[in-house]
Design an enzyme around this catalytic site. Structure first.
Site, PDB file in Angstrom:
ATOM      1  N   THR A   8       0.831  -1.295   0.040  1.00 28.30           N
ATOM      2  CA  THR A   8      -0.112  -0.330  -0.010  1.00 28.30           C
ATOM      3  C   THR A   8       0.987   1.334   0.004  1.00 28.30           C
ATOM      4  OG1 THR A   8      -1.720  -1.224   1.327  1.00 28.30           O
ATOM      5  CG2 THR A   8      -1.630   1.386   1.068  1.00 28.30           C
ATOM      6  N   LYS A  62      -0.336   5.376   8.388  1.00 26.90           N
ATOM      7  CA  LYS A  62       0.287   5.454   7.265  1.00 26.90           C
ATOM      8  C   LYS A  62      -0.572   5.740   5.824  1.00 26.90           C
ATOM      9  CE  LYS A  62       1.798   2.226   4.930  1.00 26.90           C
ATOM     10  NZ  LYS A  62       1.620   1.348   3.596  1.00 26.90           N
ATOM     11  N   LYS A  97      -7.421   1.487  -3.338  1.00 24.61           N
ATOM     12  CA  LYS A  97      -6.973   1.105  -2.065  1.00 24.61           C
ATOM     13  C   LYS A  97      -7.378   2.231  -1.038  1.00 24.61           C
ATOM     14  CE  LYS A  97      -5.659  -1.359   1.683  1.00 24.61           C
ATOM     15  NZ  LYS A  97      -4.362  -1.974   1.693  1.00 24.61           N
TER      16      LYS A  97
END
Length: 311
Positions: free
Chosen positions: A115, A258, A190
């Site tokens: 990711t 994050k 995502k």
């Protein structure tokens, strides 16, 4: 780190020579599914002991092995899969003299399950093209359990031809492996996924805390409302553990922060308004300050009255 993966049936696909870079809680079982599906897998991990442990578990007679550098792992591979921590980790295993791109054969495909930002995906896509390689950004959803069970959802960005070439192998660890669009589209999808999760978990936290303050039997309430319009994966899988104050599993708060940082940076670029996401990001910062950086994301409930955190 759990190294076990649950068995699953594998569709018959042509065996490929593949590499897998990054053997964390996601990469270890993902690479294992590739080996069990009949592919020849060379693995690399920054901490070599994990590569050795992976080979001990999945080596068998299938030619599985580990390499000292990403370049060595990628040499001769048709497809190089990768799942590391962030943009900088990704660049470190892809670029440079010992990076995967330096070892890949012309026409080989790099599939990144990290990711990361859409910007780094587009950068590496362009760099791959200049080298006669192909690059697909392919972040995953489903968490550690999805990786272990081979039931991840994979969102891909890149050229159709490259996607079509990697999908049969990728289905070894996925229940859905879908091209969203051009380079970077997988990472953007995502981000959409993480925005949805952040709002859902905060809403569920408030609901559980409210019900407890009202003196309700929350396991019973959750059983009832999960059969109606309030149902969600988060409710089914995290509602009761939230009510019990258990968070020592699952997707860590540090990782979610994050990911939400990537989302909020992208929103600044494209002009999207994300007031709830920005607020929940700050709530997760509160959990970090309270020592819960490694707790599951459902630990948002610990911010609310009467909800002490339990590691």
């Amino acid at each position: 780190m759990s190294s076990s993966i649950n068995s699953r049936p594998y569709d018959a696909v042509p065996a490929r020579h593949v590499a897998f870079l990054g053997l964390g809680v996601m990469g270890f079982p993902m690479a294992g599914h590739l080996a069990r599906a009949g592919h020849t897998v060379t693995v690399y991990n920054r901490t070599a002991s994990k590569s050795i442990a992976w080979c001990a578990k999945f080596g068998g007679a299938g030619g599985q092995k580990h390499a000292a550098t990403p370049r060595e792992a990628a040499a001769g591979a048709d497809i190089v899969f990768c799942c590391v921590g962030n943009d900088d980790d990704l660049r470190s295993v892809v670029l440079g003299e010992d990076g995967a791109f330096a070892g890949m054969q012309p026409g080989a495909i790099f599939v990144d399950h990290t990711t990361a930002s859409a910007a780094v995906a587009r950068q590496l896509y362009q760099e791959a093209r200049t080298r006669g390689l192909q690059f697909v950004d392919a972040p995953v959803s489903g968490g550690q359990a999805g990786a272990q069970n081979g039931l991840l959802t994979v969102m891909c960005g890149g050229d159709q031809e490259a996607f079509d070439a990697v999908r049969p192998a990728g289905m070894a660890f996925a229940r859905a492996f879908t091209r969203i669009g051009d380079s970077g589209a997988g990472q953007l999808a995502k981000m959409v996924n993480q925005v949805c999760i952040a709002g859902l978990v905060q809403g569920l936290s408030e609901a559980v805390a409210f019900g407890q303050q009202a003196g309700l039997d929350m396991p019973l309430v959750l059983d009832v409302i999960s059969k109606g319009a309030a149902q969600s994966w988060q409710m089914d899988n995290r509602g009761k553990t939230m009510a019990e104050g258990r968070f020592d599993f699952g997707f860590a708060v540090d990782w979610m922060r994050k990911d939400l940082g990537l989302v909020l940076d992208e929103a600044k670029r494209n002009g999207a308004l994300l007031p709830v996401t920005a607020l929940v990001d700050q709530f997760y910062a509160d959990v970090q300050r309270a020592g819960g950086g490694r707790w599951d994301t459902s630990s948002l409930i610990t911010r609310l009255a009467g909800q002490p955190g339990k590691a």
